[in-house]
Design an enzyme around this catalytic site. Structure first.
Site, PDB file in Angstrom:
ATOM      1  N   HIS A 126       0.937  -1.156   0.056  1.00 59.31           N
ATOM      2  CA  HIS A 126       0.104   0.068   0.118  1.00 59.31           C
ATOM      3  C   HIS A 126       1.010   1.237  -0.026  1.00 59.31           C
ATOM      4  CE1 HIS A 126      -2.435  -3.175   2.276  1.00 59.31           C
ATOM      5  NE2 HIS A 126      -3.405  -2.547   1.424  1.00 59.31           N
ATOM      6  N   ASP A 155       2.302   1.775   3.590  1.00 54.43           N
ATOM      7  CA  ASP A 155       2.928   0.635   4.000  1.00 54.43           C
ATOM      8  C   ASP A 155       4.470   1.185   3.877  1.00 54.43           C
ATOM      9  OD1 ASP A 155       0.955  -0.952   4.330  1.00 54.43           O
ATOM     10  OD2 ASP A 155       1.349  -2.257   2.442  1.00 54.43           O
ATOM     11  N   MET A 211       2.788  -5.753  -7.705  1.00 52.91           N
ATOM     12  CA  MET A 211       1.339  -5.018  -7.490  1.00 52.91           C
ATOM     13  C   MET A 211       1.376  -3.999  -6.372  1.00 52.91           C
ATOM     14  SD  MET A 211      -1.082  -5.317  -4.824  1.00 52.91           S
ATOM     15  CE  MET A 211      -1.707  -6.887  -3.887  1.00 52.91           C
ATOM     16  N   GLU A 214     -10.659  -6.513  -5.112  1.00 58.85           N
ATOM     17  CA  GLU A 214     -10.645  -7.499  -4.288  1.00 58.85           C
ATOM     18  C   GLU A 214     -12.171  -7.608  -3.269  1.00 58.85           C
ATOM     19  OE1 GLU A 214      -7.206  -7.664  -1.747  1.00 58.85           O
ATOM     20  OE2 GLU A 214      -8.046  -8.935  -0.200  1.00 58.85           O
ATOM     21  N   LYS A 265     -14.629  -8.568  -0.557  1.00 55.99           N
ATOM     22  CA  LYS A 265     -14.760  -9.117   0.697  1.00 55.99           C
ATOM     23  C   LYS A 265     -16.126  -9.005   1.654  1.00 55.99           C
ATOM     24  CE  LYS A 265     -12.125  -9.240   5.064  1.00 55.99           C
ATOM     25  NZ  LYS A 265     -11.134  -8.563   6.036  1.00 55.99           N
ATOM     26  N   GLU A 322      -9.624 -13.421  -2.824  1.00 63.12           N
ATOM     27  CA  GLU A 322      -9.051 -13.848  -1.692  1.00 63.12           C
ATOM     28  C   GLU A 322      -9.590 -15.236  -1.172  1.00 63.12           C
ATOM     29  OE1 GLU A 322      -7.127 -11.299   1.336  1.00 63.12           O
ATOM     30  OE2 GLU A 322      -7.724 -12.827   3.002  1.00 63.12           O
ATOM     31  N   HIS A 373     -11.589 -14.462   1.828  1.00 61.64           N
ATOM     32  CA  HIS A 373     -12.779 -13.699   1.958  1.00 61.64           C
ATOM     33  C   HIS A 373     -13.760 -14.459   1.462  1.00 61.64           C
ATOM     34  CE1 HIS A 373      -9.961  -9.879   1.856  1.00 61.64           C
ATOM     35  NE2 HIS A 373      -9.989 -10.676   2.936  1.00 61.64           N
ATOM     36  N   ASP A 432      -5.225 -13.740  -4.001  1.00 64.70           N
ATOM     37  CA  ASP A 432      -4.799 -13.641  -2.587  1.00 64.70           C
ATOM     38  C   ASP A 432      -4.801 -14.993  -2.080  1.00 64.70           C
ATOM     39  OD1 ASP A 432      -4.041 -11.029  -3.086  1.00 64.70           O
ATOM     40  OD2 ASP A 432      -5.189 -10.248  -1.431  1.00 64.70           O
ATOM     41  N   ASP A 457     -11.539 -12.619   9.762  1.00 64.22           N
ATOM     42  CA  ASP A 457     -10.607 -12.514   8.710  1.00 64.22           C
ATOM     43  C   ASP A 457      -9.331 -13.088   9.386  1.00 64.22           C
ATOM     44  OD1 ASP A 457      -9.547 -11.959   6.316  1.00 64.22           O
ATOM     45  OD2 ASP A 457      -9.039  -9.899   6.775  1.00 64.22           O
ATOM     46  N   ASP A 476      -6.701 -14.989   7.721  1.00 63.14           N
ATOM     47  CA  ASP A 476      -5.482 -14.842   7.248  1.00 63.14           C
ATOM     48  C   ASP A 476      -4.407 -15.641   7.669  1.00 63.14           C
ATOM     49  OD1 ASP A 476      -6.624 -12.754   5.736  1.00 63.14           O
ATOM     50  OD2 ASP A 476      -5.717 -11.177   6.895  1.00 63.14           O
ATOM     51  N   ASP A 528      -1.374 -13.470   0.979  1.00 66.41           N
ATOM     52  CA  ASP A 528      -1.998 -12.257   1.815  1.00 66.41           C
ATOM     53  C   ASP A 528      -2.351 -12.970   3.131  1.00 66.41           C
ATOM     54  OD1 ASP A 528      -2.830  -9.992   2.904  1.00 66.41           O
ATOM     55  OD2 ASP A 528      -4.588  -9.636   1.451  1.00 66.41           O
TER      56      ASP A 528
END
Ligand code: GLT
Ligand code: MN
Ligand code: MN
Length: 388
Positions: free
Chosen positions: A55, A58, A89, A182, A184, A218, A221, A246, A256, A258, A288
């Site tokens: 991002h 980030d 990406m 994406e 969710k 993902e 998700h 993802d 979530d 992950d 992810d």
């Protein structure tokens, strides 16, 4: 014994926010110190990843001055050059800052919507500067707690207008960049717009430049909504829209999670890897996911290595499944076709319709025939368990 060492051609990537996750959750503080983006790039190189995704924030703090931004980007590029790690990406953080508490592109406040567009254009410039070819849109805050607050219809229109604007921005600048939505279903909002792969596919068809926009599905998700991820992926693939993926894992119906790829629903992970490999999917395999909160950075490395190793093991299992004589005999038996009805393929004609209407079928016999799916699934399970 096969070699499960990750190589560049496997296109394994991690987000800065994944291995860099410090383990904060709604009930507890960080358990790991924050690593700098440069340190993360070096860690990814150490574990054998090919790429890193990010991002805007980030890498560059939201309040950085232009001079600070330039220095941060320079140091990051140096780390990429030193390690050979690439940035396939990029995406925008449109969820962390309080300004986005009621969404970004779908906010009721036109000032917030305008700021979200400005932030995304700048983040696209950054992503392109770092070499990204795919740009992800995860609308984490684009949703509601109460439908008294926002019109679902209007929100869809706002989302569309924003993506149309940004597609035109990319074209206007001559960037070689595709968008990937994406989906969710919920978290952090009670309900998020475009909750599933299917709904995003329908939405893409309404855009000004649908050819520029695809999906970044993902695993977790779709699992949160209790859906079959492979089926979603097959539909996205069929539509030519699987631009990115993802990979992670989790049980149905939970928050979530992950988790590490393949750590929970192994059979689903197997059929997913088999599909991607059988189809020749050429995009990134982006993990992810993040390590358990119990881990230190040695544990984070074990987590990252585990994601890639499990993928490669499942890839090998898929090749075995495709070459297993007993399994393939069953697959052939299931798909047997003596050509009697091949006249039905290739579309409708009046003659075909007349001919079909005149046919007779032994319906009870067709209903009675046994299908060897138990046997086929058991062979699959045994292959996965390592006894075939
Ligand atoms: C966030 C989310 C992910 C998205 C990321 C992209 S950020 O961690 O949970 O699923 O892919 O914005
Ligand atoms: Mn997730
Ligand atoms: Mn994701």
């Amino acid at each position: 014994m096969s070699d499960y060492t990750p190589k560049p051609e496997h296109k394994f990537t991690f987000g800065l926010w994944t291995v860099g996750n410090v383990g904060r959750d709604p009930f507890g503080e960080a358990v790991r110190h924050r690593m700098s983006p440069v340190e993360i790039v070096h860690m990814l190189a150490e574990v054998g990843a090919w790429g890193v995704n990010l991002h805007d924030n980030d890498l560059v703090p939201i309040d950085a001055t232009p001079a600070e931004r330039d220095q941060i980007v320079r140091e990051f590029k140096q780390a990429l050059a030193d390690t050979g790690i690439v940035v396939p990406m990029a995406t925008t953080n449109l969820f962390y800052d309080p300004i986005f508490k009621d969404g970004a592109f779908t906010s009721n406040d036109p000032r917030v919507r305008a700021y979200a567009l400005q932030k995304t254009m700048r983040a696209i410039d950054l992503g392109v500067e770092l070499g990204a070819k795919v740009y992800v849109f995860w609308g984490g805050r684009e949703g509601t707690e109460t439908d008294a607050s926002k019109s679902a219809l209007e929100s869809g229109k706002r989302f569309r207008e924003a993506l149309n604007f940004l597609c035109a921005y990319v074209k206007d600048n001559g960037y070689d960049l595709k968008f990937a939505i994406e989906p969710k279903p919920n978290e952090p909002r009670s309900d998020i717009y475009l909750p599933t792969v299917g709904s995003a596919l329908g939405f893409i068809a309404t855009l000004d430049h649908p050819e520029m926009v695809g999906l970044n599905p993902e695993v977790a998700h779709e699992h949160m909504a209790g859906l079959n991820f492979l089926h979603a992926i097959a539909q996205a693939w069929d539509a030519g829209k699987l631009f990115h993926i993802d990979l992670n894992d989790q049980l149905f119906g939970r928050y979530d999670q992950d988790f590490r790829f393949g750590s929970v629903m192994l059979k689903q992970a197997f059929f997913l890897v088999k599909f991607l490999e059988d189809m020749g999917y050429e995009g990134s395999r982006h993990f992810d996911a993040h390590a358990y909160r119990t881990e230190d950075y040695e544990g984070v490395k074990a987590f990252a290595r585990g994601c890639m190793r499990t993928y490669l093991i499942l890839k090998e299992k898929a090749a075995r499944w495709n070459a297993d004589p007993e399994i393939q005999a069953l697959v052939q038996q299931i798909n047997a076709d003596d050509g009697t009805y091949s006249y039905l393929s290739g579309g409708y004609s009046k003659d075909k319709a007349e001919r079909l209407k005149a046919e007779s079928f032994d319906v009870p016999a067709l209903g009675k025939r046994g299908l060897p799916y138990e046997q086929l699934d058991q062979l699959t399970v045994e292959l996965l368990l390592g006894v075939r």
